[in-house]
Each structure stands twice: as structure tokens, then as C-alpha cells.
Scaffold this motif. Structure first.
Motif, PDB file in Angstrom:
ATOM      1  N   UNK A   1       0.779  -1.205  -0.100  1.00  9.47           N
ATOM      2  CA  UNK A   1      -0.144   0.117  -0.094  1.00  9.47           C
ATOM      3  C   UNK A   1       0.860   1.177   0.016  1.00  9.47           C
ATOM      4  N   UNK A   2       0.750   1.863  -0.757  1.00 11.66           N
ATOM      5  CA  UNK A   2       1.278   3.441  -1.158  1.00 11.66           C
ATOM      6  C   UNK A   2       0.001   4.191  -0.274  1.00 11.66           C
ATOM      7  N   UNK A   3       0.434   4.635   0.862  1.00 11.64           N
ATOM      8  CA  UNK A   3      -0.624   5.099   1.931  1.00 11.64           C
ATOM      9  C   UNK A   3      -1.158   6.438   1.496  1.00 11.64           C
ATOM     10  N   UNK A   4       0.095   7.468   1.228  1.00  3.84           N
ATOM     11  CA  UNK A   4      -0.551   8.894   0.712  1.00  3.84           C
ATOM     12  C   UNK A   4      -1.560   8.812  -0.572  1.00  3.84           C
ATOM     13  N   UNK A   5      -1.289   7.858  -1.587  1.00  5.20           N
ATOM     14  CA  UNK A   5      -2.227   7.646  -2.483  1.00  5.20           C
ATOM     15  C   UNK A   5      -3.431   6.799  -2.207  1.00  5.20           C
ATOM     16  N   UNK A   6      -3.445   5.964  -1.338  1.00  2.00           N
ATOM     17  CA  UNK A   6      -4.717   5.151  -0.857  1.00  2.00           C
ATOM     18  C   UNK A   6      -5.456   5.448   0.146  1.00  2.00           C
ATOM     19  N   UNK A   7      -5.104   6.035   0.992  1.00  2.00           N
ATOM     20  CA  UNK A   7      -5.618   6.347   2.269  1.00  2.00           C
ATOM     21  C   UNK A   7      -7.042   7.233   1.989  1.00  2.00           C
ATOM     22  N   UNK A   8      -6.857   8.545   1.229  1.00  2.00           N
ATOM     23  CA  UNK A   8      -7.782   9.381   1.433  1.00  2.00           C
ATOM     24  C   UNK A   8      -9.092   8.778   0.746  1.00  2.00           C
ATOM     25  N   UNK A   9      -9.105   7.745  -0.234  1.00  2.00           N
ATOM     26  CA  UNK A   9     -10.541   7.357  -0.511  1.00  2.00           C
ATOM     27  C   UNK A   9     -10.649   5.795  -0.356  1.00  2.00           C
ATOM     28  N   UNK A  10      -9.981   5.340   0.696  1.00  2.00           N
ATOM     29  CA  UNK A  10      -9.709   3.880   0.988  1.00  2.00           C
ATOM     30  C   UNK A  10     -11.198   3.460   1.491  1.00  2.00           C
ATOM     31  N   UNK A  11     -12.180   4.222   2.122  1.00  2.00           N
ATOM     32  CA  UNK A  11     -13.529   3.582   2.292  1.00  2.00           C
ATOM     33  C   UNK A  11     -14.399   3.733   1.280  1.00  2.00           C
ATOM     34  N   UNK A  12     -14.066   4.167  -0.022  1.00  2.00           N
ATOM     35  CA  UNK A  12     -15.252   4.184  -0.992  1.00  2.00           C
ATOM     36  C   UNK A  12     -15.023   3.164  -1.602  1.00  2.00           C
ATOM     37  N   UNK A  13     -16.010   2.513  -2.099  1.00  2.00           N
ATOM     38  CA  UNK A  13     -16.110   1.159  -2.885  1.00  2.00           C
ATOM     39  C   UNK A  13     -15.589   1.788  -4.271  1.00  2.00           C
ATOM     40  N   UNK A  14     -14.818   0.810  -4.766  1.00  2.00           N
ATOM     41  CA  UNK A  14     -14.242   1.087  -6.143  1.00  2.00           C
ATOM     42  C   UNK A  14     -12.976   1.729  -6.413  1.00  2.00           C
ATOM     43  N   UNK A  15     -12.688   2.484  -5.255  1.00  2.00           N
ATOM     44  CA  UNK A  15     -11.484   3.474  -4.971  1.00  2.00           C
ATOM     45  C   UNK A  15     -10.459   2.595  -5.466  1.00  2.00           C
ATOM     46  N   UNK A  16      -9.132   3.117  -6.248  1.00  2.00           N
ATOM     47  CA  UNK A  16      -8.067   2.618  -6.330  1.00  2.00           C
ATOM     48  C   UNK A  16      -7.168   2.682  -5.134  1.00  2.00           C
ATOM     49  N   UNK A  17      -6.350   1.473  -5.315  1.00  2.00           N
ATOM     50  CA  UNK A  17      -5.466   1.120  -4.333  1.00  2.00           C
ATOM     51  C   UNK A  17      -4.082   1.047  -5.130  1.00  2.00           C
ATOM     52  N   UNK A  18      -3.264   2.058  -4.663  1.00  2.00           N
ATOM     53  CA  UNK A  18      -1.807   2.139  -5.367  1.00  2.00           C
ATOM     54  C   UNK A  18      -0.823   1.286  -4.621  1.00  2.00           C
ATOM     55  N   UNK A  19      -0.227   0.415  -5.568  1.00  2.00           N
ATOM     56  CA  UNK A  19       0.908  -0.569  -5.222  1.00  2.00           C
ATOM     57  C   UNK A  19       2.120   0.433  -4.935  1.00  2.00           C
ATOM     58  N   UNK A  20       2.931   0.528  -4.112  1.00  2.00           N
ATOM     59  CA  UNK A  20       4.048   1.172  -3.823  1.00  2.00           C
ATOM     60  C   UNK A  20       5.382   0.464  -4.455  1.00  2.00           C
ATOM     61  N   UNK A  21       5.194  -0.909  -4.710  1.00  2.00           N
ATOM     62  CA  UNK A  21       6.260  -1.703  -5.289  1.00  2.00           C
ATOM     63  C   UNK A  21       6.103  -1.365  -6.737  1.00  2.00           C
ATOM     64  N   UNK A  22       4.936  -1.535  -7.650  1.00  2.00           N
ATOM     65  CA  UNK A  22       4.752  -1.265  -8.872  1.00  2.00           C
ATOM     66  C   UNK A  22       4.345   0.055  -9.367  1.00  2.00           C
ATOM     67  N   UNK A  23       3.831   0.616  -8.623  1.00  2.00           N
ATOM     68  CA  UNK A  23       3.314   2.124  -9.142  1.00  2.00           C
ATOM     69  C   UNK A  23       2.125   2.055  -9.684  1.00  2.00           C
ATOM     70  N   UNK A  24       1.639   0.925  -9.713  1.00  2.00           N
ATOM     71  CA  UNK A  24       0.200   0.597 -10.618  1.00  2.00           C
ATOM     72  C   UNK A  24      -1.007   0.680  -9.526  1.00  2.00           C
ATOM     73  N   UNK A  25      -2.068   0.899  -9.866  1.00  2.00           N
ATOM     74  CA  UNK A  25      -3.183   1.059  -9.217  1.00  2.00           C
ATOM     75  C   UNK A  25      -4.238  -0.115  -9.668  1.00  2.00           C
ATOM     76  N   UNK A  26      -4.881  -0.685  -8.788  1.00  2.00           N
ATOM     77  CA  UNK A  26      -5.776  -1.727  -8.828  1.00  2.00           C
ATOM     78  C   UNK A  26      -7.076  -1.494  -7.685  1.00  2.00           C
TER      79      UNK A  26
END
Length: 190
Positions: free
Chosen positions: A101-126
């Protein structure tokens, strides 16, 4: 010969503890003592919250690949198969999601269904599924609450932000986890 009375979950936890010790978790400094002590407390907190076995195992192992907040990895992500052999595919998948988890990119919308989760290892979102989101939120709460319980300076510095985060993701948390969040992180009355 006496019958083996251990459960598969107990066996996996023992394998995980052996791997943690092999990787030096018992000697790595961490707030509240050692990394191993912290990992065991997180596992215990998840057990108190009635988390299923795979999530409890992930709690015990959540720092294997390091995290956005704790960069000291015990194993590189290229060796995921070793952890999977110890704790099983489901628990390892939770550990990997947590560590990635890239926390800075993921935490703001974590509670929203369908929100992207940014992978800190790859830089990709899913977009993780609902169960993966719940596991991530529950493990995050157990981890942060352990730190807040043991370190008043950490709680003073981060408590309000963490309470805001866990309030946003409240639908993803168990009732037990949410109660713990409010109890540990709520600001004392003036």
C-alpha cells in the motif's frame, strides 16, 4: 506415538514464527520492544476481534515485506513463495496487499467502494474486492492501535489523523475494531 493435537492454523503460526526468527524479527527494534513482539500483539488483537485465521496469520506476518511506514523488510517481495509456504496463499495475499500500500495515494479514498489502491512496489493501481478491503482496514487498525497503545507520543501525534481515517473506513471494520479505534484514539475530554 501421541496424536498431533495442533490445528493447521497453529502449525502455520509456528512456521511463521520460525521464519520470523530466522529473518531476525526478534532482534529488530520497533516501538514497544522488538518487531516480533509487535507482530504478536497485532495477531492477538485480531484474535480478540474474532478475525478469521488467515487474517490473524497476516497480522503476525504483516511486516515481512516492509510497509510504507516501516521500510525494514524481512524478505524481499521476490521471495513471496517462502512466506506462502509457511502461512498459506490467503494469508500471504493479505500480507502482500498490506505491504504494497502506497498510503498517501490510497488512504484518502480507502473507504469508498471501487476506489483505487496504489501499489508502492509497482506504482500501478488496482481495485481490491470487498473482502480484501475489509482485511486491509482491519489489519491497519490492529497495527496502528498497537502503536498508539504503547507510545503516548505516537498517539498524540497521529491519533486524530488515525481516528479520522478509521472513521472514513468504518463500514470496513468489525464492530470490535471500531470500538477499539474509538477507545484508543479518541481525544481525552478537556
Amino acid at each position: 506415538m501421541e496424536p498431533d493435537t495442533g490445528t493447521p492454523d497453529d502449525d502455520a503460526a509456528e512456521r511463521a514464527l520460525a521464519l520470523l526468527r530466522e529473518c531476525g524479527a526478534q532482534t529488530m527494534a520497533h516501538p514497544g520492544g522488538t518487531l516480533l513482539a509487535h507482530l504478536r500483539r497485532v495477531q492477538e488483537r485480531l484474535a480478540l476481534w474474532q478475525a478469521r485465521p488467515a487474517l490473524r496469520l497476516a497480522g503476525l506476518c504483516h511486516a515481512f515485506y516492509g510497509t510504507d511506514g516501516f521500510p525494514g523488510a524481512l524478505l524481499p517481495v521476490t521471495r513471496r513463495a517462502e512466506l506462502e509456504a509457511a502461512i498459506g496463499a490467503e494469508a500471504e495475499s493479505i500480507v502482500h496487499l498490506y505491504a504494497s500500500c502506497d498510503r498517501a495515494a490510497t488512504y484518502p479514498d480507502l473507504g469508498r467502494p471501487g476506489a483505487p489502491f496504489r501499489d508502492r512496489f509497482t506504482g500501478e493501481s488496482h481495485v481490491p474486492g470487498p473482502r480484501a478491503r475489509r482485511d486491509f482496514a482491519e489489519l491497519s487498525a490492529a497495527n496502528e492501535l498497537d502503536l498508539a497503545r504503547l507510545d503516548p507520543a505516537f498517539r498524540d501525534r497521529w491519533g486524530a489523523d488515525l481516528l479520522a481515517l478509521f472513521t472514513r473506513v468504518r463500514p470496513l471494520l468489525s464492530a470490535e475494531a471500531w470500538l477499539d479505534c474509538r477507545t484508543v484514539l479518541a481525544a481525552p475530554a478537556p
